[in-house]
Design an enzyme around this catalytic site. Sequence first.
Site, mmCIF file in Angstrom:
data_model
loop_
_atom_site.group_PDB
_atom_site.id
_atom_site.type_symbol
_atom_site.label_atom_id
_atom_site.label_comp_id
_atom_site.label_asym_id
_atom_site.label_seq_id
_atom_site.Cartn_x
_atom_site.Cartn_y
_atom_site.Cartn_z
ATOM 1 C CG ASP A 80 -7.064 -3.926 0.512
ATOM 2 O OD1 ASP A 80 -6.257 -2.847 -0.302
ATOM 3 O OD2 ASP A 80 -6.854 -4.112 1.456
ATOM 4 C CG ASP A 123 -1.992 -1.104 1.189
ATOM 5 O OD1 ASP A 123 -2.317 -1.816 2.186
ATOM 6 O OD2 ASP A 123 -2.695 -0.924 0.269
HETATM 7 C C1 DX5 Z 1 -6.466 -0.193 3.720
HETATM 8 C C2 DX5 Z 1 -5.198 -1.189 3.189
HETATM 9 C C3 DX5 Z 1 -5.422 -2.576 3.492
HETATM 10 C C4 DX5 Z 1 -5.326 -3.017 4.796
HETATM 11 C C5 DX5 Z 1 -5.750 -4.269 5.265
HETATM 12 O O1 DX5 Z 1 -6.426 0.739 3.039
HETATM 13 O O2 DX5 Z 1 -5.459 -0.974 1.918
HETATM 14 O O3 DX5 Z 1 -4.602 -3.334 2.666
HETATM 15 O O4 DX5 Z 1 -3.964 -3.153 5.131
HETATM 16 O O5 DX5 Z 1 -5.771 -4.531 6.522
HETATM 17 P P1 DX5 Z 1 -6.889 -5.218 7.487
HETATM 18 O O6 DX5 Z 1 -7.002 -6.672 6.712
HETATM 19 O O7 DX5 Z 1 -6.473 -5.254 8.734
HETATM 20 O O8 DX5 Z 1 -8.151 -4.558 7.071
HETATM 21 ZN ZN ZN Z 2 -4.368 -2.213 -0.132
#
Ligand code: DX5
Ligand code: ZN
Length: 222
Positions: free
Chosen positions: A177, A37
């Site tokens: 996601d 990310d």
């Molecule tokens: C949020 C990110 C995700 C996040 C997911 O904006 O894009 O990739 O890391 O983490 P969890 O599974 O904890 O929601």
């Molecule tokens: Zn992401």
Amino acid sequence: MDKKIKIGASLICANFAHLEKDIRELEKAGVDYIHFDIMDGHFVPNFCLNLDILRLVKTLTDLPVDVHLMIDNPDVFIPVFAKEELHALSFQQEAEYHIQRQLSYIREQGILSGLAVNPSTPLNVLDYLITDIDVFLIMTVNPGFAGQKIVPATIKKVEHMRNLLEKAGIEAEIQVDGNVSFENIPQLVSAGATMLVGGTSSVFKKGMTITDSVQKIRDLLA
Ligand code: DX5
Ligand code: ZN
């Protein structure tokens, strides 16, 4: 398109005190790719990884890396990240004027083109882009933070997206996601998701090893 359900690890959820150790365990556990990310503190009110960390990760592992740009000016940074031998590169639909141009450019670099839509963004914004996208990234939380709860309506949205693709005779990845947890994975996969981003609620679940978490996901998919 390989129809296997792919398990990705959201790297912002790794323990950066021992990143290499986590990456080794992800490899051993058999994850399919790393989800990377990028946030700019503007499109989303948060910051996380950057280009230098991406280059470091690329020296540490051969796992495919998919970059998710949650930034306001993707047109400026897509050419920068596209030089880093990526598996896939996604940007947010809400942040770009010339979406078709960016998607074509990403494909021309030999990278899977990805487009992310926020939970509130309707799927009809994709109507004239459906053949330009390899990875439809359906945000199941409002982007910017790990550890959030899924937006329930997004599960139905995944199903609608899969129906749209089937009606058009297109085989493409649907990536989910945000709170892709052990509880939500069965629903998301039966709705049509093929690429899972595992963060704090699965791959990096507190109190579990990465190996056990990934095995638990595999058992859920079996
Ligand atoms: C949020 C990110 C995700 C996040 C997911 O904006 O894009 O990739 O890391 O983490 P969890 O599974 O904890 O929601
Ligand atoms: Zn992401």
